[in-house]
Motif scaffolding. Structure first.
Motif, mmCIF file in Angstrom:
data_model
loop_
_atom_site.group_PDB
_atom_site.id
_atom_site.type_symbol
_atom_site.label_atom_id
_atom_site.label_comp_id
_atom_site.label_asym_id
_atom_site.label_seq_id
_atom_site.Cartn_x
_atom_site.Cartn_y
_atom_site.Cartn_z
ATOM 1 N N ASP A 136 42.943 61.891 91.370
ATOM 2 C CA ASP A 136 43.378 63.264 91.077
ATOM 3 C C ASP A 136 43.416 63.502 89.564
ATOM 4 O O ASP A 136 42.964 64.545 89.080
ATOM 5 N N GLN A 137 43.978 62.538 88.819
ATOM 6 C CA GLN A 137 44.056 62.678 87.358
ATOM 7 C C GLN A 137 42.673 62.819 86.736
ATOM 8 O O GLN A 137 42.487 63.549 85.761
ATOM 9 N N ALA A 138 41.709 62.106 87.285
ATOM 10 C CA ALA A 138 40.346 62.143 86.753
ATOM 11 C C ALA A 138 39.590 63.394 87.188
ATOM 12 O O ALA A 138 38.461 63.609 86.749
ATOM 13 N N ASP A 139 40.236 64.227 88.034
ATOM 14 C CA ASP A 139 39.573 65.409 88.592
ATOM 15 C C ASP A 139 38.273 64.999 89.289
ATOM 16 O O ASP A 139 37.242 65.664 89.173
ATOM 17 N N PHE A 140 38.363 63.877 89.995
ATOM 18 C CA PHE A 140 37.193 63.288 90.628
ATOM 19 C C PHE A 140 36.508 64.244 91.594
ATOM 20 O O PHE A 140 35.284 64.257 91.711
ATOM 21 N N TRP A 141 37.284 65.074 92.268
ATOM 22 C CA TRP A 141 36.738 65.921 93.321
ATOM 23 C C TRP A 141 35.815 66.995 92.759
ATOM 24 O O TRP A 141 34.827 67.361 93.410
ATOM 25 N N ARG A 142 36.133 67.477 91.561
ATOM 26 C CA ARG A 142 35.294 68.509 90.944
ATOM 27 C C ARG A 142 34.327 67.937 89.911
ATOM 28 O O ARG A 142 33.303 68.555 89.611
ATOM 29 N N ARG A 143 34.646 66.739 89.342
ATOM 30 C CA ARG A 143 33.837 66.181 88.268
ATOM 31 C C ARG A 143 33.426 64.731 88.572
ATOM 32 O O ARG A 143 33.777 63.811 87.839
ATOM 33 N N PRO A 144 32.713 64.516 89.659
ATOM 34 C CA PRO A 144 32.338 63.135 90.002
ATOM 35 C C PRO A 144 31.464 62.472 88.943
ATOM 36 O O PRO A 144 31.539 61.260 88.743
ATOM 37 N N GLU A 145 30.636 63.276 88.252
ATOM 38 C CA GLU A 145 29.773 62.692 87.227
ATOM 39 C C GLU A 145 30.589 62.190 86.043
ATOM 40 O O GLU A 145 30.285 61.149 85.447
ATOM 41 N N ARG A 146 31.668 62.916 85.696
ATOM 42 C CA ARG A 146 32.522 62.454 84.605
ATOM 43 C C ARG A 146 33.309 61.212 85.031
ATOM 44 O O ARG A 146 33.562 60.320 84.219
ATOM 45 N N PHE A 147 33.695 61.153 86.292
ATOM 46 C CA PHE A 147 34.377 59.961 86.801
ATOM 47 C C PHE A 147 33.480 58.740 86.658
ATOM 48 O O PHE A 147 33.937 57.651 86.293
ATOM 49 N N SER A 148 32.199 58.912 86.936
ATOM 50 C CA SER A 148 31.253 57.814 86.779
ATOM 51 C C SER A 148 31.196 57.356 85.324
ATOM 52 O O SER A 148 31.173 56.150 85.035
ATOM 53 N N GLN A 149 31.201 58.321 84.381
ATOM 54 C CA GLN A 149 31.224 57.973 82.958
ATOM 55 C C GLN A 149 32.515 57.243 82.600
ATOM 56 O O GLN A 149 32.503 56.261 81.854
ATOM 57 N N LEU A 150 33.621 57.736 83.143
ATOM 58 C CA LEU A 150 34.916 57.106 82.900
ATOM 59 C C LEU A 150 34.899 55.650 83.331
ATOM 60 O O LEU A 150 35.352 54.756 82.601
ATOM 61 N N ALA A 190 37.969 53.152 96.415
ATOM 62 C CA ALA A 190 38.794 54.292 96.825
ATOM 63 C C ALA A 190 38.039 55.601 96.676
ATOM 64 O O ALA A 190 38.116 56.482 97.547
ATOM 65 N N SER A 191 37.301 55.736 95.591
ATOM 66 C CA SER A 191 36.559 56.988 95.373
ATOM 67 C C SER A 191 35.501 57.190 96.450
ATOM 68 O O SER A 191 35.294 58.298 96.947
ATOM 69 N N GLY A 192 34.831 56.098 96.831
ATOM 70 C CA GLY A 192 33.818 56.204 97.879
ATOM 71 C C GLY A 192 34.416 56.555 99.223
ATOM 72 O O GLY A 192 33.869 57.385 99.968
ATOM 73 N N ALA A 193 35.570 55.961 99.522
ATOM 74 C CA ALA A 193 36.213 56.219 100.814
ATOM 75 C C ALA A 193 36.733 57.645 100.895
ATOM 76 O O ALA A 193 36.560 58.331 101.919
ATOM 77 N N ALA A 194 37.359 58.111 99.790
ATOM 78 C CA ALA A 194 37.983 59.439 99.819
ATOM 79 C C ALA A 194 36.964 60.567 99.797
ATOM 80 O O ALA A 194 37.252 61.682 100.235
ATOM 81 N N THR A 195 35.767 60.270 99.335
ATOM 82 C CA THR A 195 34.727 61.304 99.275
ATOM 83 C C THR A 195 34.350 61.795 100.669
ATOM 84 O O THR A 195 33.916 62.939 100.840
ATOM 85 N N GLY A 196 34.539 60.963 101.670
ATOM 86 C CA GLY A 196 34.114 61.322 103.015
ATOM 87 C C GLY A 196 34.965 62.359 103.708
ATOM 88 O O GLY A 196 34.608 62.841 104.789
ATOM 89 N N VAL A 197 36.096 62.751 103.104
ATOM 90 C CA VAL A 197 36.965 63.754 103.739
ATOM 91 C C VAL A 197 36.344 65.140 103.566
ATOM 92 O O VAL A 197 36.085 65.590 102.446
ATOM 93 N N ASP A 198 36.115 65.810 104.691
ATOM 94 C CA ASP A 198 35.477 67.126 104.664
ATOM 95 C C ASP A 198 36.511 68.223 104.957
ATOM 96 O O ASP A 198 36.991 68.336 106.092
ATOM 97 N N PRO A 199 36.881 69.035 103.944
ATOM 98 C CA PRO A 199 37.872 70.103 104.166
ATOM 99 C C PRO A 199 37.467 71.067 105.278
ATOM 100 O O PRO A 199 38.329 71.611 105.977
ATOM 101 N N LYS A 200 36.151 71.289 105.465
ATOM 102 C CA LYS A 200 35.700 72.239 106.490
ATOM 103 C C LYS A 200 36.113 71.764 107.895
ATOM 104 O O LYS A 200 36.464 72.573 108.759
ATOM 105 N N THR A 201 36.058 70.454 108.087
ATOM 106 C CA THR A 201 36.460 69.905 109.389
ATOM 107 C C THR A 201 37.937 70.171 109.648
ATOM 108 O O THR A 201 38.343 70.544 110.765
ATOM 109 N N LEU A 202 38.756 70.017 108.606
ATOM 110 C CA LEU A 202 40.195 70.257 108.762
ATOM 111 C C LEU A 202 40.490 71.739 108.930
ATOM 112 O O LEU A 202 41.412 72.119 109.662
ATOM 113 N N LEU A 203 39.714 72.585 108.265
ATOM 114 C CA LEU A 203 39.865 74.033 108.459
ATOM 115 C C LEU A 203 39.594 74.398 109.925
ATOM 116 O O LEU A 203 40.294 75.225 110.513
ATOM 117 N N ALA A 204 38.558 73.778 110.467
ATOM 118 C CA ALA A 204 38.202 74.059 111.864
ATOM 119 C C ALA A 204 39.305 73.634 112.824
ATOM 120 O O ALA A 204 39.418 74.168 113.938
#
Length: 373
Positions: A295-309, A330-344
């Motif tokens: 969350d601190q790394a803003d990984f969800w919106r800036r995955p490319e910057r996380f890779s640089q980090l 952890a980053s690889g595992a958490a990426t698989g969560v799809d908000p659209k599925t939870l919205l449904a």
């Protein structure tokens, strides 16, 4: 009116290197005559023109006189009576003060070819001391040409020490300092740039936080490690350089250097993450702590910057591969969560946010379970 190829093009040709930019100096001409021949004037501070066909730069021969402090403290004189030697004399290093006539003859009044042979970076004249930016340029040329055996000669190093002692470096414009830093970070031997600055005392003025021996060596080691990643961007190299500092010192120095926002932000993240990475218990990792870092790394919106980090942290924390690998997992595992599925499933608003976090925690927990890492 005579035109001469000057500077880097002549130098690199003599070194057997690829010539990328060709600059010319014109002796015996006026701006009016240049315009009449179809050249387009582009220089604001002194007469520089673009060739109508090649678009290469042609500058009228000029001299400079020191009248104030710093990079801008000069008055420029350009007229048909300025000679080629006078123009070459105002240049920084002898290897950059060689000219070539249009028929291929070399004009070398300051023995630049001899210094190329001896692999020496030497100032042209005492006028070198009038422009503090030349300290940074000399250091940058050291970073570029050290692999070819070049070093700063003793006389020039002594002159640069005098310039630092006189306070000239204090008057450098941050934007110009950053330009030289950025170029140096991408040279073949960036360490040489910082070695030269440290040896002449300029590093203590420009980045005093790196002056202590232990901090300097950690910074150079991290920078060298990142440099070995062939596609490393400026922000990664800069963050590696500041990585031994704490986050507040890194942020303050990055701002003082007028580094671009992406460089400032990555330096902030790297220095803020270092103590947190060290606190991760690789034997008993906590999913919540890993998710908080994402969350601190803003990984969800800036995955490319996380890779640089992560790239920089691997170089700044060579003994912490375990915690860093856990964070990657952890980053690889958490990426698989799809908000659209939870919205449904009917989750909305705050409930959706909580559901996403819960699912991410579960997936991270499963991924870092002892049997999985």
């Amino acid at each position: 009116m005579q035109a001469y190829l000057v500077g880097g093009a002549v130098r690199d040709e003599l070194l057997g290197l690829e010539v990328k930019d060709r600059d010319w100096v014109v002796v015996g001409a006026t701006p009016k005559e240049m315009l009449a021949k179809g050249f387009k004037q582009v220089g604001a501070d002194f007469p520089v023109f673009l060739h109508p066909r090649t678009r290469e730069e042609y500058a009228l021969a000029r001299t400079e006189r020191k009248e104030g402090r710093g990079y801008h403290g000069f008055t420029v004189y350009s007229a048909p009576d300025v000679t080629l030697e006078q123009d070459l004399r105002r240049r920084d290093l002898t290897i950059n003060a060689i000219a070539k006539t249009e028929d291929g003859a070399l004009v070398d009044p300051f023995k630049g070819r001899s210094d190329i042979k001896d692999r020496k970076l030497r100032h042209v004249s005492e006028a070198f001391a009038e422009d503090p930016l030349r300290i940074l340029r000399t250091a940058r040329f050291a970073a570029r040409f050290q692999p070819l055996g070049f070093s700063v000669c003793d006389q020039t190093m002594g002159l640069m020490k005098q310039m630092v002692a006189s306070g000239e470096v204090d008057h450098l414009v941050p934007e110009r300092v950053w330009q030289e830093f950025q170029r140096a970070l991408h040279e073949k031997a960036p360490r040489a740039f910082f070695d030269v600055l440290r040896d002449c005392g300029a590093l203590e003025v420009l980045i005093p936080e790196l002056a202590p021996e232990k901090v300097f060596q950690l910074a150079i080691a991290a920078l060298g490690c990142v440099q070995n990643q062939s596609d490393a961007q400026t922000e990664e190299r800069f963050a590696a350089l500041l990585s031994p500092l704490d986050d507040s010192a890194a942020v303050a120095r990055a701002k003082a250097l007028k580094a671009p926002n992406d460089c400032q932000n990555l330096a902030r993240l790297v220095t803020a993450f270092k103590p947190q990475i060290r606190n991760i218990d690789a034997e008993h990792p906590e999913a919540e702590a890993l998710l908080d870092l994402l969350d601190q790394a803003d990984f969800w919106r800036r995955p490319e910057r996380f890779s640089q980090l992560m790239n920089v942290l691997e170089c700044a924390l060579p003994g912490e591969s375990g915690p860093l690998n856990l964070l990657r997992t952890a980053s690889g595992a958490a990426t698989g969560v799809d908000p659209k599925t939870l919205l449904a499933r009917g989750y909305k608003g705050k409930e959706l946010g909580s559901a996403i976090r819960t699912e991410r925690l579960k997936r991270i927990g499963d991924a870092i379970a002892p049997t999985n890492y």
